[in-house]
Design a protein around this motif. Structure first.
Motif, PDB file in Angstrom:
ATOM      1  N   PRO A   5       0.806  -1.222   0.000  1.00 45.05           N
ATOM      2  CA  PRO A   5       0.000   0.000   0.000  1.00 45.05           C
ATOM      3  C   PRO A   5       0.840   1.274   0.000  1.00 45.05           C
ATOM      4  N   LEU A   6       0.260   2.323  -0.532  1.00 44.86           N
ATOM      5  CA  LEU A   6       0.797   3.661  -0.394  1.00 44.86           C
ATOM      6  C   LEU A   6       0.261   4.187   0.935  1.00 44.86           C
ATOM      7  N   ILE A   7       1.151   4.636   1.790  1.00 46.43           N
ATOM      8  CA  ILE A   7       0.745   5.074   3.126  1.00 46.43           C
ATOM      9  C   ILE A   7       0.847   6.594   3.213  1.00 46.43           C
ATOM     10  N   ALA A   8      -0.261   7.221   3.559  1.00 48.23           N
ATOM     11  CA  ALA A   8      -0.289   8.671   3.742  1.00 48.23           C
ATOM     12  C   ALA A   8       0.323   9.037   5.089  1.00 48.23           C
ATOM     13  N   ALA A   9       0.788  10.264   5.194  1.00 49.66           N
ATOM     14  CA  ALA A   9       1.329  10.746   6.471  1.00 49.66           C
ATOM     15  C   ALA A   9       0.242  10.681   7.539  1.00 49.66           C
ATOM     16  N   PRO A  10       0.598  10.229   8.740  1.00 51.23           N
ATOM     17  CA  PRO A  10      -0.395  10.137   9.812  1.00 51.23           C
ATOM     18  C   PRO A  10      -0.942  11.522  10.193  1.00 51.23           C
ATOM     19  N   VAL A  11      -2.222  11.556  10.494  1.00 51.75           N
ATOM     20  CA  VAL A  11      -2.879  12.785  10.929  1.00 51.75           C
ATOM     21  C   VAL A  11      -3.461  12.527  12.313  1.00 51.75           C
ATOM     22  N   TYR A  12      -3.072  13.343  13.277  1.00 50.71           N
ATOM     23  CA  TYR A  12      -3.546  13.185  14.646  1.00 50.71           C
ATOM     24  C   TYR A  12      -3.259  14.475  15.405  1.00 50.71           C
ATOM     25  N   GLU A  13      -3.908  14.620  16.538  1.00 50.71           N
ATOM     26  CA  GLU A  13      -3.693  15.783  17.388  1.00 50.71           C
ATOM     27  C   GLU A  13      -3.303  15.328  18.778  1.00 50.71           C
ATOM     28  N   TRP A  14      -2.413  16.087  19.409  1.00 49.12           N
ATOM     29  CA  TRP A  14      -1.987  15.757  20.760  1.00 49.12           C
ATOM     30  C   TRP A  14      -1.446  17.005  21.445  1.00 49.12           C
ATOM     31  N   GLU A  15      -1.524  16.996  22.753  1.00 48.86           N
ATOM     32  CA  GLU A  15      -0.955  18.074  23.557  1.00 48.86           C
ATOM     33  C   GLU A  15       0.057  17.545  24.565  1.00 48.86           C
ATOM     34  N   THR A  16      -0.193  16.337  25.071  1.00 47.56           N
ATOM     35  CA  THR A  16       0.683  15.761  26.086  1.00 47.56           C
ATOM     36  C   THR A  16       1.120  14.367  25.646  1.00 47.56           C
ATOM     37  N   PRO A  17       2.211  13.876  26.226  1.00 46.77           N
ATOM     38  CA  PRO A  17       2.614  12.495  25.927  1.00 46.77           C
ATOM     39  C   PRO A  17       1.506  11.485  26.241  1.00 46.77           C
ATOM     40  N   LEU A  18       0.735  11.754  27.276  1.00 47.29           N
ATOM     41  CA  LEU A  18      -0.372  10.856  27.608  1.00 47.29           C
ATOM     42  C   LEU A  18      -1.365  10.765  26.445  1.00 47.29           C
ATOM     43  N   ASP A  19      -1.590  11.884  25.751  1.00 51.27           N
ATOM     44  CA  ASP A  19      -2.484  11.861  24.588  1.00 51.27           C
ATOM     45  C   ASP A  19      -1.989  10.864  23.539  1.00 51.27           C
ATOM     46  N   LEU A  20      -0.668  10.824  23.332  1.00 52.25           N
ATOM     47  CA  LEU A  20      -0.116   9.900  22.334  1.00 52.25           C
ATOM     48  C   LEU A  20      -0.324   8.445  22.742  1.00 52.25           C
ATOM     49  N   PHE A  21      -0.194   8.173  24.028  1.00 48.70           N
ATOM     50  CA  PHE A  21      -0.406   6.797  24.485  1.00 48.70           C
ATOM     51  C   PHE A  21      -1.889   6.419  24.447  1.00 48.70           C
ATOM     52  N   HIS A  22      -2.767   7.391  24.680  1.00 48.38           N
ATOM     53  CA  HIS A  22      -4.201   7.117  24.504  1.00 48.38           C
ATOM     54  C   HIS A  22      -4.493   6.797  23.036  1.00 48.38           C
ATOM     55  N   LEU A  23      -3.877   7.543  22.131  1.00 46.51           N
ATOM     56  CA  LEU A  23      -4.043   7.258  20.703  1.00 46.51           C
ATOM     57  C   LEU A  23      -3.480   5.878  20.357  1.00 46.51           C
ATOM     58  N   ALA A  24      -2.332   5.541  20.932  1.00 42.11           N
ATOM     59  CA  ALA A  24      -1.735   4.227  20.688  1.00 42.11           C
ATOM     60  C   ALA A  24      -2.685   3.119  21.152  1.00 42.11           C
ATOM     61  N   LEU A  25      -3.298   3.316  22.311  1.00 40.69           N
ATOM     62  CA  LEU A  25      -4.237   2.310  22.826  1.00 40.69           C
ATOM     63  C   LEU A  25      -5.440   2.165  21.901  1.00 40.69           C
ATOM     64  N   SER A  26      -5.993   3.273  21.444  1.00 46.47           N
ATOM     65  CA  SER A  26      -7.155   3.167  20.550  1.00 46.47           C
ATOM     66  C   SER A  26      -6.765   2.488  19.239  1.00 46.47           C
ATOM     67  N   HIS A  27      -5.549   2.714  18.771  1.00 46.17           N
ATOM     68  CA  HIS A  27      -5.114   2.047  17.545  1.00 46.17           C
ATOM     69  C   HIS A  27      -4.854   0.559  17.772  1.00 46.17           C
ATOM     70  N   GLU A  28      -4.315   0.193  18.914  1.00 42.02           N
ATOM     71  CA  GLU A  28      -4.152  -1.239  19.224  1.00 42.02           C
ATOM     72  C   GLU A  28      -5.512  -1.927  19.267  1.00 42.02           C
ATOM     73  N   ARG A  29      -6.494  -1.253  19.832  1.00 44.68           N
ATOM     74  CA  ARG A  29      -7.851  -1.831  19.878  1.00 44.68           C
ATOM     75  C   ARG A  29      -8.426  -1.972  18.473  1.00 44.68           C
ATOM     76  N   ARG A  30      -8.108  -1.036  17.601  1.00 38.29           N
ATOM     77  CA  ARG A  30      -8.581  -1.127  16.218  1.00 38.29           C
ATOM     78  C   ARG A  30      -7.923  -2.312  15.501  1.00 38.29           C
ATOM     79  N   ILE A  31      -6.632  -2.514  15.750  1.00 39.70           N
ATOM     80  CA  ILE A  31      -5.938  -3.677  15.168  1.00 39.70           C
ATOM     81  C   ILE A  31      -6.577  -4.968  15.679  1.00 39.70           C
ATOM     82  N   THR A  32      -6.865  -5.018  16.985  1.00 43.75           N
ATOM     83  CA  THR A  32      -7.496  -6.207  17.562  1.00 43.75           C
ATOM     84  C   THR A  32      -8.826  -6.491  16.871  1.00 43.75           C
ATOM     85  N   ALA A  33      -9.645  -5.472  16.712  1.00 47.02           N
ATOM     86  CA  ALA A  33     -10.945  -5.649  16.050  1.00 47.02           C
ATOM     87  C   ALA A  33     -10.766  -6.141  14.619  1.00 47.02           C
ATOM     88  N   SER A  34      -9.785  -5.607  13.929  1.00 39.89           N
ATOM     89  CA  SER A  34      -9.533  -6.017  12.551  1.00 39.89           C
ATOM     90  C   SER A  34      -9.084  -7.477  12.473  1.00 39.89           C
TER      91      SER A  34
END
Length: 170
Positions: A74-103
């Protein structure tokens, strides 16, 4: 030579390859963000996640190649996301892990319905892996939440995450 995989499964596995690479590049972006924020250990942890997700994608590629099925890189586009704190990035990581699990679960269900047993066997490794992945990120989120604004605690976690060794599996 006639392909021996159901085309529906081939397409679904190619979609999983895309998802794994998309999330790999998201983790790579997170790594850079955390390093710039002054948390190189957390950046290292995210870089290891990048490597791991690439390994997952390559394992799916190898599976399709071994089954003489069509691989779509696949051609992969640059990731688009918003964050203010490192905790925000880990929350995003968790939601993406859950999405992988569902897939993975959806792909496993599809394999079961179409009697695609070889791919089903491969996916069982990922089911187990995703339980561990989600738990690991949940624990980091919990610790970061407990740290709050205490920079000494956050730096201690950063040092702990710096010790993560490469666990890439293909």
């Amino acid at each position: 030579m006639m392909p021996c995989m159901n085309p529906i499964i081939v397409d679904a596995v190619n979609k999983q390859i895309r998802l794994e690479f998309e999330f790999a590049f998201l983790y790579l972006a997170f790594s850079g963000n955390l390093r710039q924020f002054g948390l190189p250990g957390m950046g290292h942890w995210m870089r290891e996640q990048f490597r791991e997700e690439c390994g997952h994608a390559l394992r799916f590629v190898t599976h399709l190649e071994n089954r003489r099925a069509r691989v779509v890189i696949p051609l992969i586009a640059a990731p688009v996301y918003e964050w203010e704190t490192p905790l925000d990035l880990f929350h995003l990581a968790l939601s993406h892990e859950r999405r992988i699990t569902a897939s993975i679960h959806e792909l496993l269900t599809l394999c079961s319905e179409t009697r695609e047993y070889a791919t089903q066997c491969l996916l069982f490794d990922y089911v187990k892996e995703q339980v561990e992945e989600e738990l690991q990120v949940e624990e980091i989120v919990d610790i970061m939440t407990l740290c709050g604004s205490r920079i000494d605690e956050l730096l201690g976690l950063d040092q702990k995450l710096a010790a993560r060794s490469s666990q890439v599996w293909e």
